[in-house]
Scaffold this motif. Structure first.
Motif, PDB file in Angstrom:
ATOM      1  N   LYS A 174       0.358   1.784  -8.381  1.00 59.23           N
ATOM      2  CA  LYS A 174       0.042   3.411  -8.245  1.00 59.23           C
ATOM      3  C   LYS A 174      -0.576   3.087  -7.624  1.00 59.23           C
ATOM      4  CE  LYS A 174      -0.461   4.760 -12.449  1.00 59.23           C
ATOM      5  NZ  LYS A 174      -0.450   6.153 -13.858  1.00 59.23           N
ATOM      6  N   ASP A 175      -2.097   2.578  -8.097  1.00 59.85           N
ATOM      7  CA  ASP A 175      -3.505   2.364  -7.371  1.00 59.85           C
ATOM      8  C   ASP A 175      -4.400   1.723  -5.897  1.00 59.85           C
ATOM      9  OD1 ASP A 175      -4.249   3.419 -10.435  1.00 59.85           O
ATOM     10  OD2 ASP A 175      -4.774   1.838 -10.932  1.00 59.85           O
ATOM     11  N   LEU A 176      -3.119   1.405  -5.532  1.00 61.18           N
ATOM     12  CA  LEU A 176      -2.701   0.718  -4.153  1.00 61.18           C
ATOM     13  C   LEU A 176      -2.668   0.967  -3.642  1.00 61.18           C
ATOM     14  CD1 LEU A 176      -1.952  -3.041  -5.365  1.00 61.18           C
ATOM     15  CD2 LEU A 176      -4.438  -2.161  -4.612  1.00 61.18           C
ATOM     16  N   THR A 177      -1.742   2.676  -3.373  1.00 59.23           N
ATOM     17  CA  THR A 177      -1.128   3.392  -2.699  1.00 59.23           C
ATOM     18  C   THR A 177      -2.075   3.888  -1.446  1.00 59.23           C
ATOM     19  OG1 THR A 177      -1.423   4.891  -3.831  1.00 59.23           O
ATOM     20  CG2 THR A 177       0.856   4.230  -4.213  1.00 59.23           C
ATOM     21  N   HIS A 236       0.955   9.831  -4.258  1.00 58.68           N
ATOM     22  CA  HIS A 236       0.588   9.149  -5.493  1.00 58.68           C
ATOM     23  C   HIS A 236       1.200  10.129  -6.864  1.00 58.68           C
ATOM     24  CE1 HIS A 236      -1.409   8.113  -8.890  1.00 58.68           C
ATOM     25  NE2 HIS A 236      -2.274   6.922  -7.927  1.00 58.68           N
ATOM     26  N   GLY A 247       3.348   1.311  -4.222  1.00 57.05           N
ATOM     27  CA  GLY A 247       3.582   2.348  -5.505  1.00 57.05           C
ATOM     28  C   GLY A 247       3.715   3.734  -6.043  1.00 57.05           C
ATOM     29  N   GLN A 248       4.320   4.848  -4.734  1.00 54.21           N
ATOM     30  CA  GLN A 248       4.628   5.803  -5.566  1.00 54.21           C
ATOM     31  C   GLN A 248       6.119   5.760  -6.338  1.00 54.21           C
ATOM     32  OE1 GLN A 248       5.528   7.935  -1.621  1.00 54.21           O
ATOM     33  NE2 GLN A 248       6.664   6.392  -0.881  1.00 54.21           N
ATOM     34  N   ASP A 268       1.154  10.506  -9.722  1.00 57.68           N
ATOM     35  CA  ASP A 268       0.017  11.302 -10.693  1.00 57.68           C
ATOM     36  C   ASP A 268      -0.569  12.344 -10.601  1.00 57.68           C
ATOM     37  OD1 ASP A 268       0.746   9.168 -12.279  1.00 57.68           O
ATOM     38  OD2 ASP A 268      -1.562   8.290 -12.191  1.00 57.68           O
ATOM     39  N   HIS A 269       0.305  12.259  -9.365  1.00 59.84           N
ATOM     40  CA  HIS A 269      -0.659  13.676  -8.431  1.00 59.84           C
ATOM     41  C   HIS A 269       1.011  15.700  -8.757  1.00 59.84           C
ATOM     42  CE1 HIS A 269      -4.021  11.322  -6.207  1.00 59.84           C
ATOM     43  NE2 HIS A 269      -3.798  11.163  -7.309  1.00 59.84           N
ATOM     44  N   THR A 309       5.560   2.361  -9.554  1.00 64.38           N
ATOM     45  CA  THR A 309       4.077   2.937 -10.658  1.00 64.38           C
ATOM     46  C   THR A 309       2.743   1.612 -11.142  1.00 64.38           C
ATOM     47  OG1 THR A 309       5.216   3.323 -12.790  1.00 64.38           O
ATOM     48  CG2 THR A 309       4.791   5.112 -10.895  1.00 64.38           C
ATOM     49  N   THR A 365       0.350  -1.453   0.009  1.00 64.88           N
ATOM     50  CA  THR A 365      -0.495  -0.456  -0.134  1.00 64.88           C
ATOM     51  C   THR A 365       1.214   1.187  -0.045  1.00 64.88           C
ATOM     52  OG1 THR A 365      -0.228   0.071   2.670  1.00 64.88           O
ATOM     53  CG2 THR A 365      -1.510  -1.119   1.045  1.00 64.88           C
TER      54      THR A 365
END
Length: 378
Positions: free
Chosen positions: A213-216, A222, A206-207, A224-225, A210, A203
């Protein structure tokens, strides 16, 4: 009337050497990975003089991998360390507190190891969130305490070697004396500890990894942010960089043949593209598409010798890492750019407009933003 000290009695099972050794193996692996990758990170950020020109610029993902492992192993060590302390804490209350020289060394190594290990994982975790509720500088203290952890761990293993050897595996002679009925409970405990370490890793990793990344869920960042789909640690406002107009911007290149370029002149030079990651010391990383002028071309225009080092100076007025230096391996790498565009668009102010450094296999804090000057160093 003189009172007598009665140490507490612990009736719970699994506070034994076998359990402590089993958890200690996993914790030891996490500590070793974290320590080795931490050394790599420190040398990359603060290279000693003898190594400054020898740091490699390839593979391009090298620092991303090692720093991702550093943060991931440090986070995984947290539940492992808590489980290890749970398994051994009754021994903190043994009486008498010191029985022999060997016992005194053992207790000293444990005290130093526990204090240093808790300090390292706690401060390291807070560093990933960029929260520093202490008066000291994080980097040098964290680095120094890492050596303290390593030294006390080696001393602790040396003192406890006979016990560790006796309980290392099921076939070890020392394990025969343990109650057989504790076996299922011990396996359940170890499974829960491994599951906890795996959960916090999945968790958060994913940072930097990638595909996950949807499990971060627990990661502070994140990938993508951020502006232009890429996170930033220091904004232009935080760095004291005001609005930089294209008309007033100048890039100075100081060398045997010094020169100055306007932004339009910089844009008029041959542009090159590179797919390179930003790998931050806090653990997040992401690849991006960069376009700009090769640093090696600017050095050639300045008449720099082949093995010259380069100092990169930012226009920022606040915060650290406003100046960085590159050895010739980085400076002459064709992928090292003075980038003007990110993912097909002009750099956002928080990403270093009008120009920033991007180089392969380099810590994010050294990818200097808002570049105003390049200096050729002999």
């Amino acid at each position: 009337m003189r009172s007598r000290f009665f140490p507490p009695v612990f009736k719970g099972r699994l506070h034994d050497a076998r359990t402590a050794t089993s958890i200690g193996r996993l914790l030891g692996v996490a500590f070793v990975v974290c320590f080795v990758t931490g050394l790599i990170s420190h040398v990359m950020q603060h290279p000693p003089a003898w190594a400054a020109d020898g740091l490699p610029s390839r593979p391009v993902w090298g620092y991303r991998l090692t720093q991702g492992l550093h943060v991931a192993s440090g986070i995984a060590a947290i539940p492992l360390l808590l489980a290890k302390l749970w398994a051994v804490y009754p021994r903190l209350f043994v009486w008498p507190p010191v029985r022999s020289v060997r016992h005194a060394l053992e207790r000293l190594s444990v005290a130093v190891l526990v204090a240093a290990a808790v300090f390292e994982v706690a401060t390291g975790l807070l560093n990933t969130t960029q929260w520093y509720p202490w008066p000291f500088s994080f980097v040098p203290v964290h680095y120094a305490v890492a050596w303290l952890v390593a030294g006390s761990l080696v001393l602790h293993i040396a003192v406890k070697a006979p016990e560790i050897r006796a309980h290392w595996s099921r076939r070890s002679p020392g394990t025969l004396a343990l109650p057989e009925e504790d076996g299922p409970d011990r396996r359940s405990l170890l499974a829960a500890v491994v599951a906890a370490a795996g959960a916090v890793t999945v968790t958060t990793v994913g940072q930097s990894l990638t595909p996950l990344k949807d499990l971060t869920l627990l990661a502070p960042r994140h990938p993508d942010h951020g502006p232009q789909g890429l996170p930033v640690n220091r904004t232009a406002a935080a760095a004291g960089v005001g609005r930089i107009s294209a008309e007033h911007y100048r890039l100075t290149v100081a060398g045997p043949r010094p020169f100055t370029l306007t932004l339009d002149e910089l844009r008029g030079l041959p542009q090159h593209e590179a797919e390179l990651p930003i790998a931050c010391v806090e653990g997040w990383s992401k690849s991006a598409h960069w376009t700009g002028v090769r640093v090696m071309d600017l050095l050639a225009l300045a008449g720099a010798p082949p093995h010259a080092r380069v100092r990169v100076v930012s226009l920022q007025t606040r915060g650290g890492y406003g100046v960085s230096e590159m050895g010739h391996e980085y400076a002459r790498d064709p992928l090292t750019l003075l980038a003007l565009h990110l993912n097909g668009r002009e750099l956002a102010p928080d990403h270093g407009y009008p120009a920033r450094l991007i180089a392969p296999n380099r810590p994010g804090v050294l990818q200097t933003k808002w570049v105003g000057r390049l200096e050729v160093l002999s």
